[in-house]
Design a protein around this motif. Sequence first.
Motif, PDB file in Angstrom:
ATOM      1  N   ARG A 135       0.831  -1.215   0.000  1.00 22.45           N
ATOM      2  CA  ARG A 135       0.000   0.000   0.000  1.00 22.45           C
ATOM      3  C   ARG A 135       0.860   1.257   0.000  1.00 22.45           C
ATOM      4  NH1 ARG A 135      -2.781  -3.053   3.914  1.00 22.45           N
ATOM      5  NH2 ARG A 135      -1.969  -1.741   5.597  1.00 22.45           N
ATOM      6  N   ARG A 136       1.904   1.269   0.825  1.00 21.45           N
ATOM      7  CA  ARG A 136       2.739   2.465   0.931  1.00 21.45           C
ATOM      8  C   ARG A 136       3.537   2.707  -0.349  1.00 21.45           C
ATOM      9  NH1 ARG A 136      -0.415   4.462   4.007  1.00 21.45           N
ATOM     10  NH2 ARG A 136       1.012   6.243   4.128  1.00 21.45           N
ATOM     11  N   MET A 137       3.999   1.644  -0.991  1.00 17.24           N
ATOM     12  CA  MET A 137       4.710   1.808  -2.257  1.00 17.24           C
ATOM     13  C   MET A 137       3.752   2.225  -3.372  1.00 17.24           C
ATOM     14  SD  MET A 137       7.952   1.172  -1.744  1.00 17.24           S
ATOM     15  CE  MET A 137       7.667   2.014  -0.182  1.00 17.24           C
ATOM     16  N   LEU A 138       2.585   1.598  -3.410  1.00 10.57           N
ATOM     17  CA  LEU A 138       1.649   1.854  -4.499  1.00 10.57           C
ATOM     18  C   LEU A 138       1.135   3.283  -4.469  1.00 10.57           C
ATOM     19  CD1 LEU A 138       0.087   0.856  -6.911  1.00 10.57           C
ATOM     20  CD2 LEU A 138      -1.657  -0.050  -5.370  1.00 10.57           C
ATOM     21  N   CYS A 139       0.798   3.810  -3.282  1.00  6.86           N
ATOM     22  CA  CYS A 139       0.276   5.179  -3.253  1.00  6.86           C
ATOM     23  C   CYS A 139       1.358   6.177  -3.667  1.00  6.86           C
ATOM     24  CB  CYS A 139      -0.325   5.522  -1.897  1.00  6.86           C
ATOM     25  SG  CYS A 139       0.840   5.686  -0.538  1.00  6.86           S
ATOM     26  N   ARG A 140       2.602   5.942  -3.271  1.00  5.85           N
ATOM     27  CA  ARG A 140       3.691   6.829  -3.695  1.00  5.85           C
ATOM     28  C   ARG A 140       3.857   6.791  -5.214  1.00  5.85           C
ATOM     29  NH1 ARG A 140       5.130   5.684   1.629  1.00  5.85           N
ATOM     30  NH2 ARG A 140       6.494   7.216   2.639  1.00  5.85           N
ATOM     31  N   TYR A 141       3.841   5.590  -5.764  1.00  6.70           N
ATOM     32  CA  TYR A 141       4.000   5.454  -7.206  1.00  6.70           C
ATOM     33  C   TYR A 141       2.856   6.129  -7.960  1.00  6.70           C
ATOM     34  CZ  TYR A 141       5.097   3.341 -11.706  1.00  6.70           C
ATOM     35  OH  TYR A 141       5.427   3.153 -13.023  1.00  6.70           O
ATOM     36  N   ALA A 142       1.624   5.906  -7.474  1.00  9.88           N
ATOM     37  CA  ALA A 142       0.456   6.480  -8.139  1.00  9.88           C
ATOM     38  C   ALA A 142       0.465   8.011  -8.071  1.00  9.88           C
ATOM     39  CB  ALA A 142      -0.813   5.933  -7.500  1.00  9.88           C
ATOM     40  N   THR A 160       1.958  13.510 -10.672  1.00  9.23           N
ATOM     41  CA  THR A 160       2.603  14.805 -10.434  1.00  9.23           C
ATOM     42  C   THR A 160       4.036  14.908 -10.933  1.00  9.23           C
ATOM     43  OG1 THR A 160       3.455  14.121  -8.268  1.00  9.23           O
ATOM     44  CG2 THR A 160       1.224  15.057  -8.340  1.00  9.23           C
ATOM     45  N   GLY A 161       4.730  13.785 -11.110  1.00  7.30           N
ATOM     46  CA  GLY A 161       6.139  13.822 -11.449  1.00  7.30           C
ATOM     47  C   GLY A 161       7.047  14.015 -10.252  1.00  7.30           C
ATOM     48  N   ARG A 162       6.469  14.088  -9.067  1.00  7.66           N
ATOM     49  CA  ARG A 162       7.267  14.252  -7.855  1.00  7.66           C
ATOM     50  C   ARG A 162       8.011  12.951  -7.551  1.00  7.66           C
ATOM     51  NH1 ARG A 162       4.396  16.260  -2.229  1.00  7.66           N
ATOM     52  NH2 ARG A 162       6.202  16.113  -0.842  1.00  7.66           N
ATOM     53  N   PRO A 163       9.288  13.010  -7.134  1.00  2.00           N
ATOM     54  CA  PRO A 163      10.037  11.779  -6.840  1.00  2.00           C
ATOM     55  C   PRO A 163       9.368  10.943  -5.766  1.00  2.00           C
ATOM     56  CG  PRO A 163      11.527  13.654  -7.022  1.00  2.00           C
ATOM     57  CD  PRO A 163      10.139  14.211  -7.054  1.00  2.00           C
ATOM     58  N   LEU A 164       9.479   9.632  -5.912  1.00  3.38           N
ATOM     59  CA  LEU A 164       8.825   8.707  -4.988  1.00  3.38           C
ATOM     60  C   LEU A 164       9.239   8.934  -3.541  1.00  3.38           C
ATOM     61  CD1 LEU A 164       9.228   5.404  -7.042  1.00  3.38           C
ATOM     62  CD2 LEU A 164       7.094   6.571  -6.585  1.00  3.38           C
ATOM     63  N   GLY A 165      10.508   9.235  -3.334  1.00  8.46           N
ATOM     64  CA  GLY A 165      11.022   9.353  -1.975  1.00  8.46           C
ATOM     65  C   GLY A 165      10.623  10.602  -1.237  1.00  8.46           C
ATOM     66  N   GLU A 166       9.953  11.545  -1.905  1.00  8.23           N
ATOM     67  CA  GLU A 166       9.607  12.808  -1.261  1.00  8.23           C
ATOM     68  C   GLU A 166       8.228  12.805  -0.610  1.00  8.23           C
ATOM     69  OE1 GLU A 166      10.102  16.164  -3.803  1.00  8.23           O
ATOM     70  OE2 GLU A 166      12.257  15.808  -4.118  1.00  8.23           O
ATOM     71  N   TRP A 167       7.447  11.737  -0.789  1.00 10.78           N
ATOM     72  CA  TRP A 167       6.093  11.736  -0.252  1.00 10.78           C
ATOM     73  C   TRP A 167       6.070  11.417   1.240  1.00 10.78           C
ATOM     74  CZ3 TRP A 167       2.418  13.823  -3.012  1.00 10.78           C
ATOM     75  CH2 TRP A 167       2.526  13.820  -4.403  1.00 10.78           C
ATOM     76  N   ARG A 168       5.321  12.238   1.975  1.00  9.32           N
ATOM     77  CA  ARG A 168       5.038  11.988   3.383  1.00  9.32           C
ATOM     78  C   ARG A 168       3.549  12.197   3.587  1.00  9.32           C
ATOM     79  NH1 ARG A 168       8.906   9.706   2.948  1.00  9.32           N
ATOM     80  NH2 ARG A 168      10.862   9.776   4.119  1.00  9.32           N
TER      81      ARG A 168
END
Length: 250
Positions: A61-68, A73-81
Motif C-alpha cells: 500500500r505504501r509503495m503503491l500510493c507513492r508510485y500512483a 505529479t512527477g514528484r520523486p517517490l522518496g519525497e512523499w510523506r
Amino acid sequence: MRAPAVDGGPVTDTADLWLLPEHAVDTFAAECGGTDLLSEDERTRMARLLRPADRKRFLARRMLCRYALSARTGRPLGEWRFTTGPHGRPEPEPATDGLRFSLADTEGLVVCAVTQGRMCGIDVEQTSVSTDSAHHISRFFASEELLELSALEPAALVARVAELWVLKEAYLKAQGTGLHRSLAEFSFAARGPTTPGRITVRDSVRPGAWAFELLRPGPHHLVALAVEGDDRAAVRQTWLTGSGKPTDPR
C-alpha cells in the motif's frame, strides 16, 4: 472541455486506478525502493504487524500510493510523506494541488485511486462471498436495500450484497469516516436488468453529489470507486505486474 462519454454517461476529469496483484508485490516494492522509502513512523507501524502477509500488504500500500501520486505529479517517490485524518484516512503532506488518493487491498490484489480536486474512495473485495456471509453482512444495510435483497434469488442476492458492500466501503472512505458511520444511514438505489444505469446513493445525514463505478478487474475481484461530484470521472486503469523496472511515473 469535457472528456469523451464512457458507457453513455457524461464524464469529466480522470480518476487514475492502479492495480497491483499480490504476487507482484515483492518485485514492485523492491524496484520502487522498498522500506528505504518509508518514514520512521511507517517502518514502526509495519514492524508491529505480526503476520508476514500483513507486513507485505502494508508495504504494498505504501509503495503503491507513492508510485500512483508520482505518476500524477512527477514528484520523486522518496519525497512523499503523509498525515492522517481523525478516522485514519491518509492525506499527502503537504497538500498538493487538491490531490486525493484512496487505498484498498484484499487477498490477491492491492488498489489505489488518485483524483485531483475531487474527493475519492476505493474498495476491493473478493467475489467469492458465501451465502451465509452475505446474509450476515446484509443485516447492517438500510431498510430499502434489505427490501431489494428480499426479492432476489440466492445467487443474485450474494452478488448484490457484494456490490453494496464495496460501494458502501468506497463511499465512506471517500468521506473520510470509514466504518465509523452506520451502513444503514444511507442506501444505494436498486439496480437490475431493466435499470442498469447510473449508481445513486441516498444519504439524508450527509447529502451531496457523488459518482460511482463498479469494476470487475478479473474473475475473483470486485472494485468500487466513489468520486465527489455530479459528473462521472473517466477511469484510467493501469496494472503493475512487477516484471522489469516500473516505468518512471514522470
